[in-house]
Design a protein around this motif. Sequence first.
Motif, short mmCIF file in Angstrom:
data_model
loop_
_atom_site.label_atom_id
_atom_site.label_comp_id
_atom_site.label_asym_id
_atom_site.label_seq_id
_atom_site.Cartn_x
_atom_site.Cartn_y
_atom_site.Cartn_z
N ALA A 28 0.81 -1.22 0.00
CA ALA A 28 0.00 0.00 0.00
C ALA A 28 0.84 1.27 0.00
CB ALA A 28 -0.95 0.00 1.20
N VAL A 29 2.01 1.24 0.62
CA VAL A 29 2.83 2.46 0.70
C VAL A 29 3.81 2.57 -0.47
CG1 VAL A 29 2.61 2.63 3.21
CG2 VAL A 29 4.62 1.48 2.22
N ALA A 30 3.89 1.54 -1.33
CA ALA A 30 4.79 1.58 -2.49
C ALA A 30 4.50 2.85 -3.29
CB ALA A 30 4.60 0.34 -3.35
N PRO A 31 5.52 3.49 -3.78
CA PRO A 31 6.91 3.07 -3.94
C PRO A 31 7.84 3.41 -2.76
CG PRO A 31 6.61 5.12 -5.09
CD PRO A 31 5.27 4.77 -4.48
N LEU A 32 7.27 3.79 -1.60
CA LEU A 32 8.13 4.08 -0.44
C LEU A 32 8.94 2.82 -0.11
CD1 LEU A 32 8.81 6.14 1.85
CD2 LEU A 32 7.09 4.95 3.22
N PRO A 33 10.28 2.92 -0.06
CA PRO A 33 11.08 1.74 0.29
C PRO A 33 10.68 1.21 1.67
CG PRO A 33 12.48 3.47 -0.58
CD PRO A 33 11.12 4.08 -0.36
N THR A 34 10.43 -0.09 1.75
CA THR A 34 10.00 -0.72 2.99
C THR A 34 10.87 -1.93 3.28
OG1 THR A 34 7.73 0.02 2.63
CG2 THR A 34 8.04 -1.79 4.17
N GLU A 35 11.22 -2.07 4.55
CA GLU A 35 12.01 -3.20 5.01
C GLU A 35 11.19 -3.91 6.09
OE1 GLU A 35 15.84 -5.27 5.21
OE2 GLU A 35 15.29 -3.63 3.88
N ARG A 36 10.81 -5.17 5.84
CA ARG A 36 10.13 -5.97 6.86
C ARG A 36 11.20 -6.78 7.57
NH1 ARG A 36 7.49 -9.65 4.19
NH2 ARG A 36 7.99 -8.93 2.10
N LEU A 37 11.25 -6.66 8.91
CA LEU A 37 12.32 -7.28 9.70
C LEU A 37 11.80 -8.35 10.62
CD1 LEU A 37 14.13 -4.09 11.07
CD2 LEU A 37 14.78 -5.46 9.08
N ASP A 38 12.63 -9.35 10.87
CA ASP A 38 12.41 -10.28 11.97
C ASP A 38 13.30 -9.87 13.13
OD1 ASP A 38 10.43 -12.14 11.19
OD2 ASP A 38 11.88 -13.18 9.90
N PHE A 39 12.90 -10.23 14.34
CA PHE A 39 13.72 -9.99 15.53
C PHE A 39 14.70 -11.14 15.72
CE2 PHE A 39 10.11 -7.18 16.40
CZ PHE A 39 10.79 -6.02 16.78
N PRO A 40 15.76 -10.94 16.52
CA PRO A 40 16.78 -11.98 16.68
C PRO A 40 16.24 -13.35 17.10
CG PRO A 40 17.63 -9.92 17.53
CD PRO A 40 16.17 -9.69 17.18
N TYR A 41 15.25 -13.40 18.00
CA TYR A 41 14.73 -14.70 18.45
C TYR A 41 14.14 -15.48 17.27
CZ TYR A 41 9.82 -13.20 18.31
OH TYR A 41 8.58 -12.77 17.91
N ARG A 42 13.45 -14.79 16.39
CA ARG A 42 12.82 -15.44 15.23
C ARG A 42 13.90 -15.92 14.26
NH1 ARG A 42 8.02 -17.62 13.41
NH2 ARG A 42 6.99 -16.23 14.83
N ILE A 43 14.91 -15.09 14.03
CA ILE A 43 16.02 -15.44 13.14
C ILE A 43 16.73 -16.70 13.66
CG2 ILE A 43 18.26 -14.67 12.24
CD1 ILE A 43 17.02 -11.77 12.39
N ALA A 44 16.84 -16.81 15.00
CA ALA A 44 17.50 -17.96 15.63
C ALA A 44 16.59 -19.18 15.73
CB ALA A 44 18.00 -17.56 17.01
N GLY A 45 15.34 -19.05 15.30
CA GLY A 45 14.41 -20.18 15.34
C GLY A 45 13.79 -20.41 16.71
N LYS A 46 13.84 -19.41 17.58
CA LYS A 46 13.25 -19.53 18.92
C LYS A 46 11.82 -19.00 18.92
CE LYS A 46 17.74 -19.03 21.11
NZ LYS A 46 18.59 -18.16 21.89
N ARG A 47 11.05 -19.41 19.93
CA ARG A 47 9.65 -18.99 20.02
C ARG A 47 9.44 -17.84 21.00
NH1 ARG A 47 5.78 -22.80 18.11
NH2 ARG A 47 4.35 -21.97 19.65
N MET A 48 10.29 -17.75 22.00
CA MET A 48 10.10 -16.73 23.04
C MET A 48 10.66 -15.39 22.55
SD MET A 48 8.72 -16.49 25.83
CE MET A 48 8.69 -16.02 27.51
N PRO A 49 9.84 -14.33 22.53
CA PRO A 49 10.31 -13.03 22.04
C PRO A 49 11.49 -12.49 22.85
CG PRO A 49 7.93 -13.01 22.36
CD PRO A 49 8.44 -14.29 22.95
N ASP A 50 12.30 -11.70 22.16
CA ASP A 50 13.44 -11.06 22.81
C ASP A 50 12.97 -10.09 23.88
OD1 ASP A 50 15.48 -12.16 21.05
OD2 ASP A 50 14.66 -10.83 19.51
N ARG A 51 13.80 -9.92 24.90
CA ARG A 51 13.55 -8.88 25.90
C ARG A 51 13.73 -7.53 25.21
NH1 ARG A 51 10.69 -10.25 29.47
NH2 ARG A 51 11.46 -8.69 30.90
N PRO A 52 13.09 -6.49 25.71
CA PRO A 52 13.19 -5.18 25.05
C PRO A 52 14.62 -4.69 24.76
CG PRO A 52 11.36 -5.14 26.57
CD PRO A 52 12.07 -6.47 26.77
#
Length: 186
Positions: A28-52
């Motif tokens: 919807a916001v295109a052509p504004l450049p957008t980066e969708r990110l994962d947090f470190p826990y997700r990248i590491a394959g863990k289920r518990m979210p990272d602490r703030p």
Amino acid sequence: MPQPAGLILTPGAGASRDHHTLVAVERAVAPLPTERLDFPYRIAGKRMPDRPPVAVAHLREEAARFAAALGTSTDRLLLGGRSYGGRMCSMAVAEGLPAAGLVLLSYPLHPPGKPDRLRVEHLPAIDVPVLLVSGDRDPFGTPDELAEHAAAIRGPVTLVTLPGAHDVKGKDAEVAAAVAGWVATL
């Protein structure tokens, strides 16, 4: 204020960067450049979210990287996401990460059924434009609760309430349109 140069979107605790709502917002916001990110826990394959502190440090690094790739600084980026992701972005900005604004989708004001356990301490430190899009039956915060606590934010706040619960199921187009419409006003 110059137009935002880019948008970083982050998922809720149980989702990935490919969550359908984030994908809809990116389109919807295109052509504004957008980066969708994962947090470190997700990248590491863990289920518990990272602490703030871990999540905020990750956002700082990724915002700096994305801004550099766009040839700008983080104060030209919009930061945001769904639930946990949006909360982490709001904490990063409150802790001093320069940003053009915050896009907070289904902001988790408190755990479901626990309105006494508010997550609002950092809100008065936010002085950028903020968009809050939530469902009218969100157990993480009612529209009235959200309006009450958003008043502590020093930047301009736009509240959009859509029919639905925390997931605002089936409303990706409406969420994305609300974000795109708000971005166009900046």
